[in-house]
Design a protein around this motif. Structure first.
Motif, PDB file in Angstrom:
ATOM      1  N   ASP A 123      -4.053  12.214   9.832  1.00 14.71           N
ATOM      2  CA  ASP A 123      -3.594  10.979   9.283  1.00 14.71           C
ATOM      3  C   ASP A 123      -3.176  10.253  10.470  1.00 14.71           C
ATOM      4  O   ASP A 123      -3.431   8.790  10.003  1.00 14.71           O
ATOM      5  CB  ASP A 123      -2.012  11.301   8.895  1.00 14.71           C
ATOM      6  N   LEU A 124      -2.595  11.074  11.685  1.00 11.27           N
ATOM      7  CA  LEU A 124      -2.233   9.589  12.724  1.00 11.27           C
ATOM      8  C   LEU A 124      -3.547   9.248  13.698  1.00 11.27           C
ATOM      9  O   LEU A 124      -3.153   8.602  15.128  1.00 11.27           O
ATOM     10  CB  LEU A 124      -1.492  10.523  13.762  1.00 11.27           C
ATOM     11  N   LEU A 167       7.359  -2.402   7.907  1.00 10.12           N
ATOM     12  CA  LEU A 167       6.403  -1.011   7.741  1.00 10.12           C
ATOM     13  C   LEU A 167       6.157  -0.823   6.905  1.00 10.12           C
ATOM     14  O   LEU A 167       6.417  -1.495   5.659  1.00 10.12           O
ATOM     15  CB  LEU A 167       7.379  -0.135   8.200  1.00 10.12           C
ATOM     16  N   TYR A 175       5.734   1.150   4.635  1.00 10.67           N
ATOM     17  CA  TYR A 175       6.724   2.463   3.407  1.00 10.67           C
ATOM     18  C   TYR A 175       5.960   2.808   2.965  1.00 10.67           C
ATOM     19  O   TYR A 175       6.147   4.573   2.462  1.00 10.67           O
ATOM     20  CB  TYR A 175       7.635   2.240   2.654  1.00 10.67           C
ATOM     21  N   ILE A 197       3.452   4.999   4.591  1.00  8.85           N
ATOM     22  CA  ILE A 197       3.617   6.670   5.208  1.00  8.85           C
ATOM     23  C   ILE A 197       3.673   7.071   3.996  1.00  8.85           C
ATOM     24  O   ILE A 197       3.365   8.225   4.873  1.00  8.85           O
ATOM     25  CB  ILE A 197       4.386   6.009   5.436  1.00  8.85           C
ATOM     26  N   ILE A 209       1.998  10.864   3.575  1.00  2.00           N
ATOM     27  CA  ILE A 209       3.374  12.680   3.652  1.00  2.00           C
ATOM     28  C   ILE A 209       2.729  13.177   2.534  1.00  2.00           C
ATOM     29  O   ILE A 209       2.091  14.721   2.406  1.00  2.00           O
ATOM     30  CB  ILE A 209       4.769  12.046   3.947  1.00  2.00           C
TER      31      ILE A 209
END
Lengths: 243, 150
Positions: free
Chosen positions: B96-97, B137, B139, B142, B146
């Motif tokens: 993911d990163l 950001l 959200y 993100i 996860i």
């Protein structure tokens, strides 16, 4: 039984008070962790940092103190230090497992893997095994004096793992990143106030928790060793009767 | 008879398991070496030593070099350490990163001048910061990340 003059640190309320304080600080840590802003790169994943890093710190502290108490035993031959050395090693094993476990949980979504044989992870696993091995050796030896001597030597020698493990991310190319906070290098990359406060609180809370657990485990170890010496005396008594 | 000695064999068994484990860890880390990755420059310095071997290259994903085909899962990018760079080809879903400008390690082999990766890991930095004022950001994104990584 050892009879010592009672000092301030022998007061019976100190141990529960330490336990309660660590619980309080951990609750505060949770509040700061879960109100911290998400990280620009990792989002909410950074919230595991105030658990993972202090757990690793506690493992270092425990194993360091195992060596200190072991050395104190070798010099003074007081059983008190042997009990504290072994208790400290037990606490260290618990927290190195917590460190490995939270590290794996953090590694999967960020690195893309639970586990890699990089220098940091490999040396951590080795340290875990060495200290479990030390506790096994303690279980094998029956003679309390010999057990204490062997255990103290292992404890002192094994503590070389602490600086190796800490420096591994500088000495070799590792997947694991270098520390975000270094007092020696006067450097902080924790530019997230919520996480920074939670991390510092957690460091304090875990350290108090260590003192609490060490006292508690030391008190239990004293009772176990009293029982053991009673058993030995009873055996000696029955041998005399048999003669 | 000391009641403790009845338990000794359990501890001996435990110790044997631990020693076996230590042996396993030592042998597996001797195989992969303590150095987890080499940089492109280190590879160029000692090409003879590393060629035809599976190595792990570590570096930064060069900006504007990432090409990803979501249908075939073919990922192409350039890995660099500032002085040397190599094109990398990898098939699969990146972590993911994974992003341009971030550190990565790629395990694989050189096929011609292209590094054929078989495993791609993101090496994240030790820097953490909250969004700056005005920086928004995502959200939802993100949270999805996860969920995806479970």
């Amino acid at each position: 039984m050892q009879s010592k003059p009672k000092s301030f640190f022998d007061a019976s309320w100190i141990t529960p008070a330490l336990g309660f304080s660590s619980l309080l600080i951990v609750v505060l840590t949770f509040v700061f962790t879960f109100t911290a802003q998400p990280d620009v790169q990792q989002g909410f994943l950074t919230r595991i940092l105030p658990l993972h890093v202090p757990a690793s710190w506690l493992a270092y502290l425990s194993f360091g103190m195992t060596a200190v108490y072991g050395l104190a035993y070798l010099i003074t031959r007081r059983n008190h230090f042997d009990r504290l050395s072994a208790s400290s090693a037990e606490i260290g094993v618990v927290f190195i497992v917590l460190s490995l476990f939270t590290g794996a949980l953090w590694g999967r979504p960020t690195w893309g893997t639970y586990w890699q044989w990089d220098a940091r992870m490999t040396t951590t696993l080795l340290m875990f095994m060495v200290y479990v091995g030390m506790l096994m050796v303690r279980g094998i030896i029956d003679d309390p004096a010999r057990r204490a001597r062997v255990s103290a030597v292992i404890g002192v020698v094994a503590s070389v793992g602490v600086p190796i493990n800490y420096m591994s991310v500088y000495w070799w190319n590792t997947l694991h990143q270098t520390p975000s906070l270094s007092v020696a290098a006067k450097h902080s990359s924790l530019a997230n106030p919520g996480i920074l406060i939670a991390f510092l609180l957690s460091l304090l809370g875990f350290t108090v928790l260590y003192i609490y657990l060490l006292r508690l485990r030391g008190q239990i170890a004293l009772r176990v060793s009293d029982l053991e010496s009673e058993e030995i005396e009873m055996q000696l008594g029955s041998m005399k009767v048999a003669q | 008879m000391n009641p403790r000695s009845n338990n000794s064999w359990k501890y001996i068994l435990g110790l044997v398991i631990i020693l076996g484990g230590v042996g396993f860890v030592l042998s597996s880390s001797l195989n992969t070496n303590l150095t987890f990755f080499i940089t492109p420059s280190e590879y160029l310095q000692d090409t003879a030593k590393y060629s035809d071997k599976t190595v792990r290259l570590g570096g930064v994903v060069q900006e504007n070099s990432v090409k990803y085909n979501k249908q075939t899962l073919e990922l192409r990018f350039v890995i660099t350490d500032g002085t040397s760079k190599f094109p990398v080809s990898f098939t699969g879903t990146p972590p993911d990163l994974f992003k341009p400008g971030r550190g990565v390690t790629v395990e694989g082999k050189f096929v011609g001048n292209t590094f054929q990766g078989s495993q791609l890991l993101v090496k994240h930095s030790e820097e953490y910061r909250a969004p700056k004022p005005g920086e928004v950001l995502d959200y939802a994104n993100i949270t999805d990340k996860i969920k995806d990584s479970r």
